[in-house]
Design a protein around this motif. Structure first.
Motif, PDB file in Angstrom:
ATOM      1  N   GLN A   1       0.805  -1.594   0.300  1.00 52.51           N
ATOM      2  CA  GLN A   1      -0.245   0.114   0.234  1.00 52.51           C
ATOM      3  C   GLN A   1       0.718   1.424  -0.280  1.00 52.51           C
ATOM      4  N   HIS A   2       1.836   0.926   0.448  1.00 54.12           N
ATOM      5  CA  HIS A   2       2.743   2.112   0.572  1.00 54.12           C
ATOM      6  C   HIS A   2       3.343   2.821  -0.643  1.00 54.12           C
ATOM      7  N   ALA A   3       3.361   1.876  -2.098  1.00 56.12           N
ATOM      8  CA  ALA A   3       3.967   2.129  -3.486  1.00 56.12           C
ATOM      9  C   ALA A   3       2.551   2.381  -4.310  1.00 56.12           C
ATOM     10  N   GLU A   4       1.165   1.975  -3.526  1.00 55.09           N
ATOM     11  CA  GLU A   4       0.191   1.493  -4.164  1.00 55.09           C
ATOM     12  C   GLU A   4      -0.691   3.359  -3.948  1.00 55.09           C
ATOM     13  N   ASP A   5      -1.161   3.493  -2.666  1.00 50.57           N
ATOM     14  CA  ASP A   5      -1.922   4.369  -2.598  1.00 50.57           C
ATOM     15  C   ASP A   5      -0.782   5.303  -1.881  1.00 50.57           C
ATOM     16  N   GLY A   6      -0.132   5.027  -1.621  1.00 52.64           N
ATOM     17  CA  GLY A   6       0.488   6.350  -0.731  1.00 52.64           C
ATOM     18  C   GLY A   6       0.953   6.242   0.880  1.00 52.64           C
ATOM     19  N   VAL A   7       1.770   7.502   1.419  1.00 48.73           N
ATOM     20  CA  VAL A   7       1.968   7.492   2.828  1.00 48.73           C
ATOM     21  C   VAL A   7       2.092   8.476   3.510  1.00 48.73           C
ATOM     22  N   ARG A   8       1.828   8.831   4.822  1.00 50.30           N
ATOM     23  CA  ARG A   8       2.037   9.504   6.084  1.00 50.30           C
ATOM     24  C   ARG A   8       3.072   9.907   6.092  1.00 50.30           C
ATOM     25  N   LEU A   9       3.437  11.322   6.088  1.00 54.40           N
ATOM     26  CA  LEU A   9       3.951  12.074   6.645  1.00 54.40           C
ATOM     27  C   LEU A   9       4.480  12.564   7.994  1.00 54.40           C
ATOM     28  N   PHE A  10       6.089  11.357   8.849  1.00 57.84           N
ATOM     29  CA  PHE A  10       5.203  12.806  10.358  1.00 57.84           C
ATOM     30  C   PHE A  10       6.335  13.676  10.109  1.00 57.84           C
ATOM     31  N   PRO A  11       5.970  15.055  10.821  1.00 60.04           N
ATOM     32  CA  PRO A  11       6.673  15.702  10.699  1.00 60.04           C
ATOM     33  C   PRO A  11       7.535  16.219  12.151  1.00 60.04           C
ATOM     34  N   CYS A  12       8.528  15.407  11.816  1.00 63.42           N
ATOM     35  CA  CYS A  12       9.334  15.615  12.470  1.00 63.42           C
ATOM     36  C   CYS A  12      10.379  16.597  13.075  1.00 63.42           C
ATOM     37  N   GLU A  13      10.087  16.996  14.889  1.00 66.73           N
ATOM     38  CA  GLU A  13      10.917  17.835  15.424  1.00 66.73           C
ATOM     39  C   GLU A  13      12.857  18.115  15.272  1.00 66.73           C
ATOM     40  N   THR A  14      13.306  16.705  15.185  1.00 65.41           N
ATOM     41  CA  THR A  14      14.683  17.125  15.045  1.00 65.41           C
ATOM     42  C   THR A  14      14.997  17.310  13.668  1.00 65.41           C
ATOM     43  N   ARG A  15      15.864  18.407  14.157  1.00 64.60           N
ATOM     44  CA  ARG A  15      16.530  19.296  12.756  1.00 64.60           C
ATOM     45  C   ARG A  15      17.955  18.643  12.519  1.00 64.60           C
ATOM     46  N   LEU A  16      18.095  19.092  10.664  1.00 65.90           N
ATOM     47  CA  LEU A  16      19.093  18.457  10.220  1.00 65.90           C
ATOM     48  C   LEU A  16      19.959  19.828  10.645  1.00 65.90           C
ATOM     49  N   ALA A  17      22.004  19.518  11.077  1.00 69.02           N
ATOM     50  CA  ALA A  17      22.458  20.797  11.407  1.00 69.02           C
ATOM     51  C   ALA A  17      22.751  20.854  10.045  1.00 69.02           C
ATOM     52  N   GLU A  18      23.458  22.377   9.795  1.00 70.56           N
ATOM     53  CA  GLU A  18      24.525  22.169   8.345  1.00 70.56           C
ATOM     54  C   GLU A  18      25.346  22.398   8.503  1.00 70.56           C
ATOM     55  N   GLN A  19      26.047  21.492   7.642  1.00 73.47           N
ATOM     56  CA  GLN A  19      27.607  21.609   7.991  1.00 73.47           C
ATOM     57  C   GLN A  19      27.714  20.802   6.423  1.00 73.47           C
ATOM     58  N   PRO A  20      28.403  22.427   5.572  1.00 70.86           N
ATOM     59  CA  PRO A  20      28.970  22.082   4.261  1.00 70.86           C
ATOM     60  C   PRO A  20      29.577  20.709   3.404  1.00 70.86           C
ATOM     61  N   LEU A  21      30.469  20.577   4.586  1.00 70.14           N
ATOM     62  CA  LEU A  21      31.901  19.598   4.572  1.00 70.14           C
ATOM     63  C   LEU A  21      31.397  17.966   4.108  1.00 70.14           C
ATOM     64  N   LEU A  22      30.179  17.748   5.142  1.00 68.82           N
ATOM     65  CA  LEU A  22      29.559  16.854   5.097  1.00 68.82           C
ATOM     66  C   LEU A  22      28.555  16.588   4.829  1.00 68.82           C
ATOM     67  N   ALA A  23      27.635  17.462   3.882  1.00 72.58           N
ATOM     68  CA  ALA A  23      26.188  17.526   2.963  1.00 72.58           C
ATOM     69  C   ALA A  23      26.928  16.725   1.945  1.00 72.58           C
ATOM     70  N   GLY A  24      25.889  15.891   1.697  1.00 76.63           N
ATOM     71  CA  GLY A  24      25.163  15.096   0.852  1.00 76.63           C
ATOM     72  C   GLY A  24      26.278  13.411   0.787  1.00 76.63           C
ATOM     73  N   LEU A  25      27.705  13.787   1.905  1.00 77.79           N
ATOM     74  CA  LEU A  25      27.786  12.022   1.639  1.00 77.79           C
ATOM     75  C   LEU A  25      26.843  11.367   2.502  1.00 77.79           C
ATOM     76  N   LYS A  26      26.688  10.589   2.437  1.00 78.08           N
ATOM     77  CA  LYS A  26      26.030   9.242   3.110  1.00 78.08           C
ATOM     78  C   LYS A  26      27.274   8.820   4.602  1.00 78.08           C
ATOM     79  N   HIS A  27      27.593   9.080   5.175  1.00 72.45           N
ATOM     80  CA  HIS A  27      28.733   8.550   6.280  1.00 72.45           C
ATOM     81  C   HIS A  27      28.196   8.502   7.333  1.00 72.45           C
ATOM     82  N   LEU A  28      28.586   7.519   8.383  1.00 72.77           N
ATOM     83  CA  LEU A  28      28.616   6.858   9.178  1.00 72.77           C
ATOM     84  C   LEU A  28      27.644   7.275  10.890  1.00 72.77           C
ATOM     85  N   ASN A  29      27.717   9.480  10.539  1.00 67.99           N
ATOM     86  CA  ASN A  29      27.100   9.865  11.841  1.00 67.99           C
ATOM     87  C   ASN A  29      25.944  10.182  11.271  1.00 67.99           C
TER      88      ASN A  29
END
Length: 270
Positions: free
Chosen positions: A114-142
């Protein structure tokens, strides 16, 4: 569980590994079909570019050989690749040793259809992503931001969470990239400050441009997201999930979402 370390079957890691101590490394999660990783070249390009940015001396040829042999043995499922800087002494100063390659096998996640067929609900997370251009885009271990965000909801009511940066810009899902469609134009958030530049995101942008669809990579504000005609998520395991609801906003599954979903499904099923 099938696990290799540096090209050989293994069940443990040295305690001195810098990936364990400092999150000093990168990872890739790949769907494997018929013994071959899906979107292999994009995964290898991302981990190679990430290692260059982190100044990890990666032997790309050796990594390719290990990954190919591992996936051939796995046959079908999910391969997780972790590249760490290897062993090091106490302290932050990078070591000069050889990087370590860790490969782990798993089954494909059993996501509800059903996720693919009907779509999903998104939860609005309070946790924010820190802005760090040096690591932006990377799939790092942190990944502690994602861990904290995912802990904000339980149960099956929400399939994914929406993450913003510290300035309130829309960035991505907890484990997905996000796209929106407005007046026929496909947009995805700019990831030069934070976020993960997903391989399925890159593939869909290229496929859409080849089809003549106008595409844009730019900052996305919450009001722009809520005003979109279509919204969908993507990653390299499930392909594309339409978004049907975020807070009080509801969407129908749109034609462009379905078109790109079919392209992603073709990549993952072939």
């Amino acid at each position: 569980m099938l696990t290799w370390v540096d090209g050989r079957p293994a069940a443990s890691l040295p305690l001195a590994d810098r990936g364990l101590a400092y999150g000093d490394g990168l990872f890739e999660t790949m769907a494997v079909q018929g013994g071959c990783p899906v979107l292999l070249e994009r995964h290898l390009a991302r981990v190679t570019a990430g290692c260059a940015r982190l100044r990890i001396d990666l032997d790309a040829g050796r990594l390719r050989d290990e990954l190919s042999a591992f996936c051939a043995e796995l046959g079908q499922g999910v391969a997780k690749l972790i590249v760490t800087r290897g062993d090091g002494q106490r302290g932050y100063a990078p070591s000069a040793g050889a990087p370590r390659h860790i490969l782990q096998a798993g089954a494909m996640p059993a996501y509800p259809p059903q996720h693919a067929e009907d779509g999903v609900r998104l939860f609005p997370c309070e946790t924010r992503l820190a802005e760090q251009p040096l690591l932006a885009g990377l799939k790092h271990l942190n990944r502690l931001e994602q861990v904290l965000a995912r802990a904000e909801w339980q149960g099956a009511e929400y399939a994914e969470g929406l993450m913003l940066d510290m300035s309130g810009r829309v960035v991505e899902g907890v484990f997905s990239n996000l796209f929106l469609v407005r007046d026929g134009m496909l947009s995805t958030p700019e990831l030069s400050r934070c976020g993960v530049a997903g391989v399925m995101r890159a593939e869909l942008l290229e496929q859409a441009q080849a089809l003549g669809i106008v595409c844009q990579v730019a900052d996305v504000q919450m009001d722009e997201l809520l005003a979109a005609d279509e919204v969908f998520l993507c990653n390299s395991l499930y392909g594309v999930w339409p978004v049907r609801q975020l807070q009080a906003r509801h969407w129908s599954v749109g034609p462009l979402t379905r078109k790109l979903q079919a392209l992603a499904r073709h990549l993952l099923d072939r």
